[in-house]
Motif scaffolding. Structure first.
Motif, short mmCIF file in Angstrom:
data_model
loop_
_atom_site.label_atom_id
_atom_site.label_comp_id
_atom_site.label_asym_id
_atom_site.label_seq_id
_atom_site.Cartn_x
_atom_site.Cartn_y
_atom_site.Cartn_z
N PRO A 113 -1.97 -4.68 -3.36
CA PRO A 113 -1.94 -5.12 -1.96
C PRO A 113 -3.14 -5.99 -1.58
O PRO A 113 -3.09 -6.72 -0.59
CB PRO A 113 -1.98 -3.82 -1.18
CG PRO A 113 -2.68 -2.87 -2.07
CD PRO A 113 -2.28 -3.25 -3.47
N TRP A 114 -4.22 -5.95 -2.36
CA TRP A 114 -5.45 -6.64 -1.95
C TRP A 114 -5.30 -8.15 -1.98
O TRP A 114 -5.95 -8.85 -1.19
CB TRP A 114 -6.62 -6.18 -2.81
CG TRP A 114 -6.79 -4.71 -2.68
CD1 TRP A 114 -6.59 -3.78 -3.65
CD2 TRP A 114 -7.10 -3.98 -1.50
NE1 TRP A 114 -6.79 -2.51 -3.15
CE2 TRP A 114 -7.09 -2.61 -1.83
CE3 TRP A 114 -7.38 -4.35 -0.19
CZ2 TRP A 114 -7.38 -1.63 -0.89
CZ3 TRP A 114 -7.66 -3.37 0.73
CH2 TRP A 114 -7.66 -2.03 0.38
N VAL A 165 0.85 -1.19 0.00
CA VAL A 165 0.00 0.00 0.00
C VAL A 165 0.88 1.24 0.00
O VAL A 165 0.59 2.22 -0.69
CB VAL A 165 -0.96 0.00 1.22
CG1 VAL A 165 -1.58 1.36 1.44
CG2 VAL A 165 -2.03 -1.05 1.03
#
Length: 65
Positions: free
Chosen positions: A34-35, A26
């Protein structure tokens, strides 16, 4: 089978690592999305609780026998 009592905590270690990985991604957008790291961390935490519940059931069943 005593080692199964402790292997569930490996999922927490993986979860913590992937949360750390997600936060670093992030802060550095060039590193990637990043998810995915957050989803893997969520899955690892879910697996910890699932394995803990399963181990508790297994232990209770062995006590009754």
């Amino acid at each position: 089978m005593n080692y199964l009592k402790y292997t569930q905590y490996v999922y927490l270690v993986f979860g913590a690592y992937f949360i750390y990985d997600g936060f670093t991604k992030v802060n550095e957008p060039a590193l990637g999305n990043p998810w995915l790291s957050f989803m893997i961390a969520g899955l690892a935490v879910f697996m910890f609780f699932f394995r803990r519940k399963f181990a508790k059931k297994f232990e209770d069943r062995n006590k009754k026998s």
